[in-house]
Design a protein around this motif. Structure first.
Motif, short mmCIF file in Angstrom:
data_model
loop_
_atom_site.label_atom_id
_atom_site.label_comp_id
_atom_site.label_asym_id
_atom_site.label_seq_id
_atom_site.Cartn_x
_atom_site.Cartn_y
_atom_site.Cartn_z
N ASP A 230 -17.78 32.23 54.57
CA ASP A 230 -17.47 31.50 53.30
C ASP A 230 -16.71 30.30 53.46
O ASP A 230 -16.15 30.11 54.16
N GLY A 231 -16.76 29.86 51.92
CA GLY A 231 -15.42 28.88 51.90
C GLY A 231 -14.68 29.16 50.69
O GLY A 231 -14.98 28.55 49.23
N VAL A 232 -13.83 29.93 50.70
CA VAL A 232 -12.79 30.63 49.97
C VAL A 232 -11.41 30.25 50.18
O VAL A 232 -10.19 30.28 51.38
N CYS A 233 -11.37 28.94 49.18
CA CYS A 233 -10.58 27.69 49.29
C CYS A 233 -9.20 27.74 48.12
O CYS A 233 -10.03 28.11 47.43
N HIS A 234 -8.43 27.49 48.88
CA HIS A 234 -7.22 27.44 47.76
C HIS A 234 -6.81 26.39 47.89
O HIS A 234 -6.52 25.36 48.64
N VAL A 235 -5.97 26.33 46.69
CA VAL A 235 -4.83 24.96 45.88
C VAL A 235 -3.57 24.92 45.77
O VAL A 235 -3.70 26.29 44.56
N GLU A 311 -11.10 42.71 44.86
CA GLU A 311 -12.42 41.01 44.93
C GLU A 311 -12.39 40.07 44.75
O GLU A 311 -12.80 39.39 45.49
N ASP A 312 -12.22 39.76 44.00
CA ASP A 312 -11.79 38.20 43.33
C ASP A 312 -11.41 37.25 44.38
O ASP A 312 -11.55 36.27 44.27
N TRP A 313 -9.84 37.65 45.18
CA TRP A 313 -9.15 37.14 45.55
C TRP A 313 -9.97 36.59 47.02
O TRP A 313 -9.55 35.57 47.62
N SER A 314 -10.87 37.46 47.61
CA SER A 314 -11.76 37.14 48.82
C SER A 314 -13.41 36.27 48.33
O SER A 314 -13.80 36.45 49.35
N SER A 323 -9.98 31.94 40.28
CA SER A 323 -9.07 33.21 40.83
C SER A 323 -7.93 32.46 40.31
O SER A 323 -7.43 30.99 41.33
N ILE A 324 -6.91 32.63 40.19
CA ILE A 324 -5.25 32.61 39.72
C ILE A 324 -4.05 33.23 40.30
O ILE A 324 -4.32 34.26 38.99
N ARG A 325 -3.67 33.75 41.02
CA ARG A 325 -2.67 33.93 41.06
C ARG A 325 -1.06 32.99 40.85
O ARG A 325 -0.72 32.07 41.37
N VAL A 326 0.10 34.02 40.16
CA VAL A 326 1.13 32.93 39.70
C VAL A 326 2.03 34.03 41.12
O VAL A 326 2.07 34.94 41.56
#
Length: 421
Positions: A230-235, A311-314, A323-326
């Motif tokens: 997978d490419g579950v990439c974060h900023v 499920e969205d987080w992964s 997906s956006i998380r504070v």
């Protein structure tokens, strides 16, 4: 073809690849470079032929109703063809890793011990959609002294065969066997099953495609596999980030292109800056028709945001969905990435040197970045000329796999008559 015919065909391909690999392994650097330059010239010259072949594939893909992300990966443009040729020229300009000797040290016995970089042998590459992989894989495998067996996706058969013709022309021009790079001509899936089990002929398999393909290859292959699932990439936007940098990077990481493995899928924002940066980013994403899915804190800032599920987080969307998380702090951001990420590519935006160093050290991914977009996680951008794929494995090759990742090392021992006492 029936099963017997496919087995016979693949055995023939494997036998020819093994024979060719021995010739390529001992080829001089100048000969390999001559082949690469001739391939690039042929690709540039045949731009219209390649576009026509690709248009045929695109028409079939649209008739079959293939999803938009796949069609996007399938499409070739004049710019893309130019990039293919440029990638081959960059590979030609790179230092040849084959034969490189390192770590020579004298032992008390008087012998010298070191390591020499050598080709892997025959590399099988299985890929979906992207026709440019045909040129990239051919060039990288050749420069690293390997033979290649390429099995592209059914949806790109005409594009791949057109590029393969240019590759063969380049090999001929340099006096190398055309069988050094073979593109499988059948679209039957049984050919893949044969390729990944040919231990006598294939030394390593590199799958490039969707998670389903890579899982199948990993589960069924009898030879080593270089892969990422997978490419579950974060900023992560820190509360000590430069505002303008943060907006520019978070926009580019998601919207520059949706269907790539290094596209941001989850945005993490420090709670102290969320109220300032999310409204601006929200307008940008809405204007570009990106669906946002967030936690309660993010949704309180952007009313148009849908609720995110566990499920969205992964999930790797490969689509205009984000997906956006504070998060409360750097620790929570790192914990989120290491829990839900895929060890592909993750970035922090911050002006705090200590936090940037912590992020680099503690995020367990193949590429970790500071103050730039995840979209740079690419062999071409890393100066590798091109890449065979991204590896999230921790053995042998990790990150974009270029020339060095397509070689191994063997010990060499230099003596002058010494014997063991």
């Amino acid at each position: 073809m029936n099963i017997t015919e496919i087995k016979s065909y693949m055995q023939s391909v494997g036998h020819e690849a093994r024979a060719a690999s021995r010739l390529v392994a001992k080829a001089e650097t100048a000969v390999k470079n001559r082949a690469l330059i001739a391939m690039a010239d042929a690709i540039s010259r045949d731009e219209q032929k390649l576009l026509i072949a690709n248009a045929h594939d695109l028409d079939i893909a649209k008739t079959k109703g293939l999803e938009a992300a796949l069609v996007d990966r399938l499409k070739l443009s004049a710019k893309g063809i130019s990039s293919m040729a440029e990638g081959l020229l960059q590979i030609a300009a790179l230092a040849d890793p084959v034969g490189e000797i390192s770590g020579l040290n004298y032992r008390p016995s008087g012998i010298q011990i070191g390591k020499m970089r050598v080709p892997l042998g025959v590399i099988g590459i299985i890929y979906e959609a992207r026709p440019n992989v045909t040129a990239d894989a051919a060039g990288l495998c050749l420069k690293a002294g390997n033979a290649a067996i390429l099995r592209g996706g059914t949806e790109a058969i005409h594009s791949n065969q057109a590029i393969a013709a240019c590759v063969r022309e380049g090999l001929r021009a340099a006096g190398l066997p055309e069988t050094a790079v073979q593109v499988i001509e059948t679209t039957d899936r049984m050919a893949v099953g044969e390729l990944i089990t040919m231990q006598d002929y294939v030394d390593v398999i590199v799958p490039r495609g969707g998670k389903g393909l890579i899982e199948r290859i990993s589960n069924e292959a009898c030879v080593p596999v270089i892969k990422h699932l997978d490419g579950v990439c974060h900023v992560y936007i820190d509360d000590q980030a430069d505002f303008d940098k943060a907006v520019k990077i978070a926009d580019n990481a998601k919207t520059q292109r949706y269907g790539t493995c290094n596209t941001m899928e989850t945005l993490l924002v420090h709670s102290n800056i969320a109220g300032k940066v999310l409204p601006v980013l929200g307008e940008i994403y809405l204007d570009k028709e990106v669906e946002m899915r967030g936690d309660d804190a993010a949704r309180a800032i952007i009313a148009q945001m849908n609720p995110a599920t566990e499920e969205d987080w992964s999930t790797e969307y490969l689509a205009p969905i984000l997906s956006i998380r504070v998060v409360a702090d750097l620790d929570q951001a790192i914990d989120h990435i290491n829990r839900y990420g895929s060890q592909h590519t993750d970035a922090i935006v911050t002006e705090n040197y200590s936090r940037a160093r912590r992020f680099l050290r503690e995020v367990d991914s193949s590429s970790v970045m500071v103050n730039t977009t995840t979209r740079f996680a690419d062999g071409f951008e890393y100066g590798l000329g091109a890449e065979i794929g991204i590896s999230t494995d921790k053995i042998h090759a990790r990150g974009p796999v270029g020339l060095e990742g397509l070689t191994s090392q063997k010990y060499i021992v230099l003596g002058d008559g010494q014997i063991r006492q």
